[in-house]
Design an enzyme around this catalytic site. Structure first.
Site, PDB file in Angstrom:
ATOM      1  N   GLU A 128      59.538  56.956  56.426  1.00 17.96           N
ATOM      2  CA  GLU A 128      58.196  57.145  55.846  1.00 17.96           C
ATOM      3  C   GLU A 128      57.840  55.878  55.096  1.00 17.96           C
ATOM      4  OE1 GLU A 128      58.007  60.515  52.938  1.00 17.96           O
ATOM      5  OE2 GLU A 128      59.972  60.898  53.803  1.00 17.96           O
ATOM      6  N   LYS A 130      56.963  53.714  51.822  1.00 17.31           N
ATOM      7  CA  LYS A 130      57.260  53.866  50.395  1.00 17.31           C
ATOM      8  C   LYS A 130      55.955  53.631  49.648  1.00 17.31           C
ATOM      9  CE  LYS A 130      60.445  52.479  46.745  1.00 17.31           C
ATOM     10  NZ  LYS A 130      59.488  52.552  45.665  1.00 17.31           N
ATOM     11  N   ARG A 151      57.511  61.459  36.296  1.00 14.27           N
ATOM     12  CA  ARG A 151      58.968  61.333  36.417  1.00 14.27           C
ATOM     13  C   ARG A 151      59.627  61.018  35.070  1.00 14.27           C
ATOM     14  NH1 ARG A 151      61.826  56.733  40.096  1.00 14.27           N
ATOM     15  NH2 ARG A 151      60.889  55.454  38.472  1.00 14.27           N
ATOM     16  N   LYS A 304      65.534  58.122  55.192  1.00 19.35           N
ATOM     17  CA  LYS A 304      66.329  59.228  54.647  1.00 19.35           C
ATOM     18  C   LYS A 304      67.152  59.811  55.782  1.00 19.35           C
ATOM     19  CE  LYS A 304      62.491  60.171  51.566  1.00 19.35           C
ATOM     20  NZ  LYS A 304      61.369  61.025  51.183  1.00 19.35           N
ATOM     21  N   CYS A 440      29.793  16.039  43.122  1.00 23.95           N
ATOM     22  CA  CYS A 440      29.835  14.607  42.890  1.00 23.95           C
ATOM     23  C   CYS A 440      28.530  14.046  43.429  1.00 23.95           C
ATOM     24  CB  CYS A 440      31.022  14.013  43.633  1.00 23.95           C
ATOM     25  SG  CYS A 440      30.838  12.266  44.023  1.00 23.95           S
ATOM     26  N   CYS A 446      31.181   7.922  47.862  1.00 25.74           N
ATOM     27  CA  CYS A 446      32.429   8.560  47.427  1.00 25.74           C
ATOM     28  C   CYS A 446      33.412   8.626  48.603  1.00 25.74           C
ATOM     29  CB  CYS A 446      32.133   9.965  46.913  1.00 25.74           C
ATOM     30  SG  CYS A 446      33.621  10.871  46.472  1.00 25.74           S
TER      31      CYS A 446
HETATM   32  S1  IVH Z   1      62.135  59.906  48.140  1.00 27.79           S
HETATM   33  C1  IVH Z   1      65.847  61.236  45.501  1.00 27.79           C
HETATM   34  N1  IVH Z   1      60.135  58.985  49.507  1.00 27.79           N
HETATM   35  O1  IVH Z   1      60.060  55.510  45.114  1.00 27.79           O
HETATM   36  C2  IVH Z   1      64.754  60.232  45.522  1.00 27.79           C
HETATM   37  N2  IVH Z   1      60.369  58.263  47.265  1.00 27.79           N
HETATM   38  O2  IVH Z   1      62.094  53.821  43.969  1.00 27.79           O
HETATM   39  C3  IVH Z   1      63.641  60.735  46.304  1.00 27.79           C
HETATM   40  N3  IVH Z   1      58.620  56.727  46.533  1.00 27.79           N
HETATM   41  O3  IVH Z   1      60.888  57.649  42.506  1.00 27.79           O
HETATM   42  C4  IVH Z   1      62.630  59.741  46.499  1.00 27.79           C
HETATM   43  N4  IVH Z   1      57.494  56.710  48.418  1.00 27.79           N
HETATM   44  O4  IVH Z   1      58.435  57.501  43.235  1.00 27.79           O
HETATM   45  C5  IVH Z   1      60.767  58.986  48.332  1.00 27.79           C
HETATM   46  N5  IVH Z   1      58.394  58.278  50.859  1.00 27.79           N
HETATM   47  C6  IVH Z   1      59.026  58.275  49.680  1.00 27.79           C
HETATM   48  C7  IVH Z   1      58.573  57.520  48.593  1.00 27.79           C
HETATM   49  C8  IVH Z   1      59.278  57.535  47.399  1.00 27.79           C
HETATM   50  C9  IVH Z   1      57.551  56.258  47.189  1.00 27.79           C
HETATM   51  C10 IVH Z   1      58.973  56.381  45.150  1.00 27.79           C
HETATM   52  C11 IVH Z   1      59.331  57.538  44.301  1.00 27.79           C
HETATM   53  C12 IVH Z   1      60.704  57.216  43.785  1.00 27.79           C
HETATM   54  C13 IVH Z   1      60.739  55.743  43.915  1.00 27.79           C
HETATM   55  C14 IVH Z   1      62.104  55.191  43.990  1.00 27.79           C
END
Ligand code: IVH
Length: 685
Positions: A128, A130, A151, A304, A440, A446
């Site tokens: 996925e 991030k 968080r 994951k 200029c 120039c």
């Molecule tokens: S899974 C057990 N999936 O990244 C940890 N996190 O650097 C589960 N984040 O705190 C996190 N996109 O705020 C997960 N597709 C995604 C994510 C994601 C962004 C953030 C999340 C986490 C941080 C960690």
């Protein structure tokens, strides 16, 4: 930061020094966490933070005996310091993710997971984006949203329930199912459009702007008044679960995302299974390419282990799961220091400030020079020499300075002023009131303007002298082989061979290219002259209208304005350019050297009224002035809006005014409507 990141090698053998560095790193990270999570106003880039964090991890790896539960490497985020929102203790901690920045780090992660699982092959991963926003935990009891929390430090966050309820894409109730407890986790983000609008509004009222959408999202969610949050158009992407009681759960990450989508949550449309190393790397590349086209920020991809059973088998270490990793993209933002600001002089004399910054790796390249467009941008962003600035380079977009970090401004930072004289030729710098551009005033005196004019003349859309790039132009100027564009045509192989390290072949190639460029078109020629405001399109319009150079020379400012797209400013530039002795001389020299273009189609010359110019004034009864003009033009005549001695005749209808008077004063013939009809009839016969 440099001393923190580059420890003297001796520290390995000097425990006291190592301990001091450890404390310094922890303090710095603590401070940056506070600015990031609590103030929503970081003073270092994510990449700088990551470097500090990695340095601390490395030091702790060398001295495991120093690891304490308080170390930032063992914790998540930042403790909550403000009292605006009630603290919420998470039933299940909200963890962070370990990062990979390279393929090797990815490989190490995948190998560890495979070995721990006792598999012969790597596990299958769910991928996925991030999301670069802030993590939120949503608690549903008996199918109803009852609480939302940030968080925080992973154990305790802040209660932002009222604000989160305003997000349009978060279900308040789960359809059909009523589990006793379900925690849904995900990320709140702000779209680029909403971010831009927010900052524009902040700027309009003189408020502080947000550095990036993530901070804006965090700031928007931590509003005391939920009505403000509601206006911010925040979005929530669900990516996982916390505690779940009273219902069976999907067996894999991908099935979980599909299930969350069926409950009404937004999950990433880019979720995907990756069952090989090649698939993982391809996904990473594909998302990186897509990054700039997305409506929200992502800073990497998350992989994951797909099977929930395997996730459970792998478990967690201090702050992150062993079954997931964030594979980060090269940072699009970095912090660097402005070392100086130079003013470059362009073809039209425009002064462009260019910031020279300490080279910094950002968006996949090293950036050392950043154009600042004009002095107003410097004033608006309040950039001083010596300032630390956030540099952004997203995709292939040219790098820009997005903001100064005011808290890092050195005491000796120097303000930047527009130079009063041209840095190249010393002529006065002029700035028209209300215009952003300063120029200029040296014109072709120039050297910088001359150089740019020659580059423009040779460029692809102009005379297109193949191979005569910037380097060549600079070399020829430097050695005095040319001074003006027309000098290009007196170059010879023999003269080129006087240049250092010049080969016969290159010299001959250039001479051939110059020879070939003599055969051009009128639009190219007009464009190549570099008349202010005359781009390709205007050059073509002028060429079509006048057909040749001579009538263009003869045209009045008024007549020039009858050409499509030519307004008073452009008309004046063209008119003035064509009357400067130097420009006339250059054009004559070019033509004498053999620069030529096809003669205009004979059509214009063959028409019965060509060469005649009429001015229409007053009201006609049998046709409108526009119709009369169109019929005259169709017969080859020109029409103009002003009377001069060159006017063939003025056609005066009812209630003709000043133009009629002027015609009479100048002795220009005047035709009435009947005479016009007669003229049209005989010319059409
Ligand atoms: S899974 C057990 N999936 O990244 C940890 N996190 O650097 C589960 N984040 O705190 C996190 N996109 O705020 C997960 N597709 C995604 C994510 C994601 C962004 C953030 C999340 C986490 C941080 C960690």
């Amino acid at each position: 930061m440099a001393p923190l990141l580059n420890p003297p090698e001796v520290s390995r053998h000097d425990p006291a020094a190592a301990q001091a560095r450890l404390n310094a790193l922890r303090a710095a990270i603590e401070q940056h966490n506070f600015r990031y999570y609590v103030l929503d106003a970081p003073s270092v880039s994510d990449a700088e933070f990551d470097q500090l964090f990695c340095a601390l991890q490395a030091l702790e790896a060398a001295h495991p005996e120093w690891i304490t539960p308080e170390s930032p490497t063992q914790r998540v985020g930042s403790p909550t310091y403000t009292t605006t929102f009630a603290p919420v203790t998470h039933a299940q901690p909200m963890l962070s993710l370990d990062n990979a920045f390279t393929e090797a780090e990815w490989d190490a992660f995948a190998t560890r997971a495979q070995e721990r699982l006792g598999r012969n092959t790597p596990p299958v991963f769910a991928a996925e984006p991030k999301f670069d926003g802030l993590a939120i935990n949503l608690i549903y009891r008996d199918g109803a949203l009852v609480q939302a929390a940030t968080r925080g430090d992973g154990q305790t966050g802040e209660d932002v329930t009222l604000n989160v309820r305003t997000l349009a894409n978060i279900p308040q109730f789960l359809p059909d199912i009523r589990p006793s407890l379900l925690e849904v986790r995900g990320e709140v983000v702000l779209s680029h459009t909403a971010f831009a609008a927010l900052n524009a509004a902040a700027e309009a009222v003189g408020d502080k702007k947000f550095v990036n959408p993530r901070n804006a999202a965090a700031g928007s969610l931590r509003q005391k008044d939920p009505r403000i949050t509601a206006q911010r158009q925040l979005q929530f992407f669900a990516y996982g679960l916390g505690t779940a009681e009273g219902l069976p759960l999907p067996e894999s990450q991908l099935a979980l995302l599909d299930w969350l989508a069926s409950l009404g949550f937004t999950v990433s449309e880019y979720r995907q299974l990756c069952d090989s190393r090649a698939a993982v790397l391809a996904y990473y590349q594909a998302m990186q390419a897509r990054r700039t086209t997305l409506e929200y920020d992502i800073d990497g991809v998350v992989f994951k282990v797909n099977s929930r059973a395997e996730q459970e088998a792998l478990g967690f270490i201090a702050r992150a799961p062993r079954w997931a990793i964030a594979y980060k993209f090269p940072a699009e933002e970095a912090v660097s220091q402005v070392q100086s600001v130079d003013f470059q002089v362009g073809r039209t004399g425009a002064l462009t400030p260019v910031a020279r910054i300490a080279p910094v790796f950002v968006g996949g390249v090293t950036v050392a020079n950043i154009t600042l467009h004009n002095i107003d941008e410097i004033t608006r962003k309040d950039i001083h020499v010596g300032d630390f600035v956030t540099v952004r380079r997203a995709g292939d977009v040219i790098p820009e300075i997005i903001a100064v970090l005011p808290e890092r401004r050195p005491a000796d930072a120097a303000a930047i002023a527009l130079p009063r004289v041209c840095p190249v030729c010393g002529s006065e710098v002029l700035r028209v009131d209300g215009e952003a551009i300063a120029r200029c005033s040296g014109g072709l005196f120039c050297p910088a303007q001359r150089r740019e004019a020659i580059k423009h003349f040779a460029s692809r859309k102009a005379l297109n002298i193949d191979g005569l790039g910037d380097k060549w132009v600079e070399l020829l100027l430097e050695h005095g082989l040319i001074a003006h564009v027309d000098d290009l045509f007196s170059l010879t192989v023999a003269r080129l061979l006087t240049l250092p390290r010049m080969g016969e072949k290159s010299a001959q190639n250039l001479i051939d290219a110059i020879e070939a460029a003599k055969n051009t078109t009128l639009p190219r020629f007009l464009y190549a002259l570099g008349i202010r405001e005359v781009g390709e399109v205007t050059a073509r319009a002028l060429a079509v209208h006048f057909g040749a150079l001579e009538p263009l020379f003869a045209a009045s400012v008024e007549e020039l304005q009858t050409v499509p797209d030519v307004g008073p400013v452009v008309a004046q530039h063209v008119y003035t350019f064509l009357r400067q002795p130097h420009n006339i001389e250059v054009m004559n020299n070019l033509i004498a050297a053999g620069v030529h273009w096809p003669k205009p189609a004979p059509r214009a010359a063959a028409l019965p009224l060509s060469g005649n110019t009429y001015v229409l004034t007053g009201t006609l009864s049998t046709l409108t002035r526009e119709e009369a003009a169109a019929r005259l033009q169709a017969l080859g005549a020109k029409t103009s809006s002003s009377v001069s001695a060159k006017t063939t005749a003025v056609i005066a209808g009812e209630a003709a005014g000043s133009k009629l008077t002027k015609a009479q004063a100048l002795g220009v013939p005047v035709l009435d409507e009947a005479a016009l009809q007669h003229l049209l009839a005989i010319a059409s016969a």
